[in-house]
Design a protein around this motif. Structure first.
Motif, PDB file in Angstrom:
ATOM      1  N   ASN A   1       8.490 -10.424  -1.855  1.00 18.99           N
ATOM      2  CA  ASN A   1       9.308 -10.048  -3.012  1.00 18.99           C
ATOM      3  C   ASN A   1       9.161 -11.016  -4.181  1.00 18.99           C
ATOM      4  O   ASN A   1       9.549 -10.694  -5.308  1.00 18.99           O
ATOM      5  N   LYS A   2       8.614 -12.195  -3.925  1.00 17.72           N
ATOM      6  CA  LYS A   2       8.417 -13.168  -5.012  1.00 17.72           C
ATOM      7  C   LYS A   2       6.981 -13.174  -5.517  1.00 17.72           C
ATOM      8  O   LYS A   2       6.595 -14.059  -6.287  1.00 17.72           O
ATOM      9  N   MET A   3       6.180 -12.224  -5.078  1.00 14.22           N
ATOM     10  CA  MET A   3       4.758 -12.191  -5.464  1.00 14.22           C
ATOM     11  C   MET A   3       4.497 -11.093  -6.497  1.00 14.22           C
ATOM     12  O   MET A   3       5.347 -10.263  -6.780  1.00 14.22           O
ATOM     13  N   VAL A   4       3.266 -11.118  -6.991  1.00 12.76           N
ATOM     14  CA  VAL A   4       2.716 -10.009  -7.771  1.00 12.76           C
ATOM     15  C   VAL A   4       1.415  -9.630  -7.079  1.00 12.76           C
ATOM     16  O   VAL A   4       0.703 -10.495  -6.560  1.00 12.76           O
ATOM     17  N   ILE A   5       1.113  -8.340  -7.040  1.00 11.79           N
ATOM     18  CA  ILE A   5      -0.158  -7.871  -6.479  1.00 11.79           C
ATOM     19  C   ILE A   5      -1.017  -7.361  -7.641  1.00 11.79           C
ATOM     20  O   ILE A   5      -0.501  -6.727  -8.567  1.00 11.79           O
ATOM     21  N   ALA A   6      -2.305  -7.659  -7.596  1.00 11.87           N
ATOM     22  CA  ALA A   6      -3.222  -7.103  -8.604  1.00 11.87           C
ATOM     23  C   ALA A   6      -4.298  -6.301  -7.882  1.00 11.87           C
ATOM     24  O   ALA A   6      -5.012  -6.839  -7.024  1.00 11.87           O
ATOM     25  N   TYR A   7      -4.378  -5.021  -8.220  1.00 10.10           N
ATOM     26  CA  TYR A   7      -5.453  -4.177  -7.689  1.00 10.10           C
ATOM     27  C   TYR A   7      -6.624  -4.238  -8.652  1.00 10.10           C
ATOM     28  O   TYR A   7      -6.515  -3.808  -9.809  1.00 10.10           O
ATOM     29  N   GLU A   8      -7.733  -4.796  -8.174  1.00 10.53           N
ATOM     30  CA  GLU A   8      -8.916  -4.926  -9.010  1.00 10.53           C
ATOM     31  C   GLU A   8     -10.140  -4.406  -8.269  1.00 10.53           C
ATOM     32  O   GLU A   8     -10.743  -5.141  -7.472  1.00 10.53           O
ATOM     33  N   PRO A   9     -10.508  -3.159  -8.518  1.00  7.62           N
ATOM     34  CA  PRO A   9     -11.725  -2.656  -7.883  1.00  7.62           C
ATOM     35  C   PRO A   9     -12.920  -3.496  -8.327  1.00  7.62           C
ATOM     36  O   PRO A   9     -13.115  -3.693  -9.531  1.00  7.62           O
ATOM     37  N   VAL A  10     -13.665  -4.012  -7.357  1.00 13.13           N
ATOM     38  CA  VAL A  10     -14.746  -4.956  -7.676  1.00 13.13           C
ATOM     39  C   VAL A  10     -15.766  -4.315  -8.621  1.00 13.13           C
ATOM     40  O   VAL A  10     -16.286  -4.966  -9.526  1.00 13.13           O
ATOM     41  N   TRP A  11     -16.011  -3.026  -8.435  1.00 11.65           N
ATOM     42  CA  TRP A  11     -17.005  -2.318  -9.258  1.00 11.65           C
ATOM     43  C   TRP A  11     -16.548  -2.157 -10.702  1.00 11.65           C
ATOM     44  O   TRP A  11     -17.359  -1.780 -11.572  1.00 11.65           O
TER      45      TRP A  11
ATOM     46  N   HIS B   1      -2.676   2.301  -6.308  1.00  9.29           N
ATOM     47  CA  HIS B   1      -1.381   1.649  -6.573  1.00  9.29           C
ATOM     48  C   HIS B   1      -0.268   2.288  -5.742  1.00  9.29           C
ATOM     49  O   HIS B   1       0.607   1.579  -5.231  1.00  9.29           O
ATOM     50  N   ALA B   2      -0.304   3.602  -5.615  1.00 14.49           N
ATOM     51  CA  ALA B   2       0.723   4.289  -4.827  1.00 14.49           C
ATOM     52  C   ALA B   2       0.618   3.865  -3.362  1.00 14.49           C
ATOM     53  O   ALA B   2       1.632   3.673  -2.679  1.00 14.49           O
ATOM     54  N   TYR B   3      -0.612   3.686  -2.899  1.00 19.05           N
ATOM     55  CA  TYR B   3      -0.816   3.237  -1.520  1.00 19.05           C
ATOM     56  C   TYR B   3      -0.263   1.820  -1.334  1.00 19.05           C
ATOM     57  O   TYR B   3       0.436   1.529  -0.351  1.00 19.05           O
ATOM     58  N   ILE B   4      -0.559   0.941  -2.299  1.00 21.16           N
ATOM     59  CA  ILE B   4      -0.045  -0.434  -2.229  1.00 21.16           C
ATOM     60  C   ILE B   4       1.487  -0.403  -2.276  1.00 21.16           C
ATOM     61  O   ILE B   4       2.158  -1.104  -1.522  1.00 21.16           O
ATOM     62  N   ARG B   5       2.026   0.442  -3.141  1.00 20.08           N
ATOM     63  CA  ARG B   5       3.492   0.551  -3.254  1.00 20.08           C
ATOM     64  C   ARG B   5       4.080   0.982  -1.909  1.00 20.08           C
ATOM     65  O   ARG B   5       5.121   0.446  -1.491  1.00 20.08           O
ATOM     66  N   ALA B   6       3.432   1.906  -1.245  1.00 15.57           N
ATOM     67  CA  ALA B   6       3.946   2.369   0.055  1.00 15.57           C
ATOM     68  C   ALA B   6       3.922   1.235   1.081  1.00 15.57           C
ATOM     69  O   ALA B   6       4.863   1.073   1.874  1.00 15.57           O
ATOM     70  N   GLN B   7       2.842   0.452   1.052  1.00 13.46           N
ATOM     71  CA  GLN B   7       2.753  -0.699   1.963  1.00 13.46           C
ATOM     72  C   GLN B   7       3.873  -1.706   1.669  1.00 13.46           C
ATOM     73  O   GLN B   7       4.464  -2.279   2.588  1.00 13.46           O
TER      74      GLN B   7
ATOM     75  N   GLY C   1      10.146  -3.498   2.636  1.00 14.23           N
ATOM     76  CA  GLY C   1      11.310  -3.766   1.786  1.00 14.23           C
ATOM     77  C   GLY C   1      10.970  -4.527   0.523  1.00 14.23           C
ATOM     78  O   GLY C   1      11.809  -5.237  -0.032  1.00 14.23           O
ATOM     79  N   ALA C   2       9.727  -4.387   0.056  1.00 15.51           N
ATOM     80  CA  ALA C   2       9.312  -5.104  -1.160  1.00 15.51           C
ATOM     81  C   ALA C   2       8.747  -4.120  -2.193  1.00 15.51           C
ATOM     82  O   ALA C   2       7.810  -4.431  -2.925  1.00 15.51           O
ATOM     83  N   GLY C   3       9.355  -2.943  -2.248  1.00 20.96           N
ATOM     84  CA  GLY C   3       8.826  -1.861  -3.079  1.00 20.96           C
ATOM     85  C   GLY C   3       8.894  -2.117  -4.566  1.00 20.96           C
ATOM     86  O   GLY C   3       8.261  -1.406  -5.348  1.00 20.96           O
ATOM     87  N   ASN C   4       9.651  -3.122  -4.976  1.00 21.85           N
ATOM     88  CA  ASN C   4       9.795  -3.354  -6.409  1.00 21.85           C
ATOM     89  C   ASN C   4       8.905  -4.482  -6.938  1.00 21.85           C
ATOM     90  O   ASN C   4       9.060  -4.934  -8.076  1.00 21.85           O
ATOM     91  N   VAL C   5       7.978  -4.914  -6.101  1.00 23.23           N
ATOM     92  CA  VAL C   5       7.013  -5.935  -6.537  1.00 23.23           C
ATOM     93  C   VAL C   5       6.106  -5.327  -7.609  1.00 23.23           C
ATOM     94  O   VAL C   5       5.709  -4.161  -7.518  1.00 23.23           O
ATOM     95  N   GLN C   6       5.766  -6.119  -8.624  1.00 24.54           N
ATOM     96  CA  GLN C   6       4.871  -5.619  -9.674  1.00 24.54           C
ATOM     97  C   GLN C   6       3.450  -5.500  -9.134  1.00 24.54           C
ATOM     98  O   GLN C   6       2.956  -6.417  -8.482  1.00 24.54           O
ATOM     99  N   VAL C   7       2.814  -4.392  -9.436  1.00 25.60           N
ATOM    100  CA  VAL C   7       1.420  -4.181  -9.045  1.00 25.60           C
ATOM    101  C   VAL C   7       0.614  -3.968 -10.327  1.00 25.60           C
ATOM    102  O   VAL C   7       0.810  -2.986 -11.048  1.00 25.60           O
ATOM    103  N   LEU C   8      -0.271  -4.925 -10.599  1.00 28.17           N
ATOM    104  CA  LEU C   8      -1.088  -4.880 -11.814  1.00 28.17           C
ATOM    105  C   LEU C   8      -2.432  -4.225 -11.518  1.00 28.17           C
ATOM    106  O   LEU C   8      -2.926  -4.298 -10.405  1.00 28.17           O
ATOM    107  N   TYR C   9      -3.017  -3.642 -12.551  1.00 32.87           N
ATOM    108  CA  TYR C   9      -4.392  -3.145 -12.445  1.00 32.87           C
ATOM    109  C   TYR C   9      -5.312  -4.122 -13.177  1.00 32.87           C
ATOM    110  O   TYR C   9      -4.955  -4.650 -14.243  1.00 32.87           O
ATOM    111  N   GLY C  10      -6.494  -4.357 -12.635  1.00 27.64           N
ATOM    112  CA  GLY C  10      -7.504  -5.152 -13.323  1.00 27.64           C
ATOM    113  C   GLY C  10      -8.883  -4.563 -13.131  1.00 27.64           C
ATOM    114  O   GLY C  10      -9.201  -4.012 -12.068  1.00 27.64           O
ATOM    115  N   GLY C  11      -9.702  -4.694 -14.156  1.00 31.03           N
ATOM    116  CA  GLY C  11     -11.062  -4.164 -14.097  1.00 31.03           C
ATOM    117  C   GLY C  11     -11.397  -3.497 -15.407  1.00 31.03           C
ATOM    118  O   GLY C  11     -11.073  -2.331 -15.614  1.00 31.03           O
TER     119      GLY C  11
END
Ligand code: PEP
Length: 249
Positions: A164-174, A191-197, A202-212
């Motif tokens: 809950n104190k983290m941020v996740i960044a989804y960055e497709p390598v390609w 992102h929806a998959y990461i949100r489900a995980q 119980g950490a559904g409100n963590v920010q998920v950033l996109y990069g690439g």
């Protein structure tokens, strides 16, 4: 509407100099105040380690925060070349990227090590930005979600409180540094998959950033997606105006 605060982080990678940083930092700092970009999102920059003192001086008192591009999972000791979270704290780092694809690919970082780095950052009140993403080959073999799951697993195993104190960044390598951006729909699917995980622990409100290959021209359509909470920006973060236009998109 999304309640999570939008976050735009610039990853300068191994670029910059004292002189160039001065211009870029002042451009970002003054541009943020002039445009009011900080009313729309949290803005941060991640320079190379030697410039943290410079960045902390130029940005002191501004609404732009800063972080590091990596952090050691060790506290101190015989780890030549490494930089600890407590050292980053001396320079008031708010953020530390962990597990950037360039670290995974070029320096052999494993997902277990990435989780240890995230834990070390948290122990010093630094928010880890945990980067995950599939290669082109993974995607072509339809392994994207499996790869993301495997990369996230040791991080999620740190538990709800930590995550809950983290941020996740989804960055497709390609999509990193290639000019190829995931389409908003492609990104949203992951992102929806990461949100489900995240939700599952119980950490559904963590920010998920996109990069690439995020740039001003594609940022708004990405940010419009339900589970995209901002961006981790490489190349476009080296030009103050472009970076600001992403932050205000
Ligand atoms: C990155 O390195 O995190 C990144 C997203 O780079 P770029 O924006 O240049 O693709």
């Amino acid at each position: 509407a999304k309640t999570r605060q939008r976050l735009v982080i610039g990853n300068w990678k191994m670029n910059g100099s004292l002189a160039a940083n001065e211009v870029l930092l002042k451009g970002i700092r003054d541009g943020v105040e002039n445009t009011g970009a900080h009313n729309h999102c949290i803005i941060a920059v991640c320079p190379s380690f030697p410039y943290l003192a410079q960045v902390s001086q130029v940005l002191a008192g501004s609404s732009v925060s800063w972080g590091a591009q990596d952090v050691s999972w060790q506290e101190s000791g015989a780890f030549t070349g490494e930089v600890s979270a407590s050292m980053l704290n001396d320079f008031n780092c708010a953020w530390a990227l962990v597990g950037h694809s360039e670290r995974r690919a070029l320096h052999g970082e494993t997902s277990e090590q990435v989780a240890l780095k995230a834990q070390a950052a948290l122990a010093h009140n630094i928010t880890p930005v945990v980067c995950v993403g599939e290669t082109l080959q993974d995607r072509e073999q339809e392994k994207t979600l499996a790869v993301i799951q495997a990369q996230l697993a040791p991080v999620l195993a740190l538990g709800e409180q930590a995550v809950n104190k983290m941020v996740i960044a989804y960055e497709p390598v390609w999509a990193i540094g290639t000019g190829l951006t995931a389409s908003p729909e492609q990104a949203q699917e992951v992102h929806a998959y990461i949100r489900a995980q995240l939700n599952a622990i119980g950490a559904g409100n963590v920010q998920v950033l996109y990069g690439g290959s995020v740039k001003a021209a594609n940022a708004a359509s990405l940010f419009a997606m339900a589970d995209i909470d901002g961006a981790l920006v490489g190349g476009a973060a080296l030009v103050a105006e472009e970076f600001l236009n992403i932050a205000t998109a």
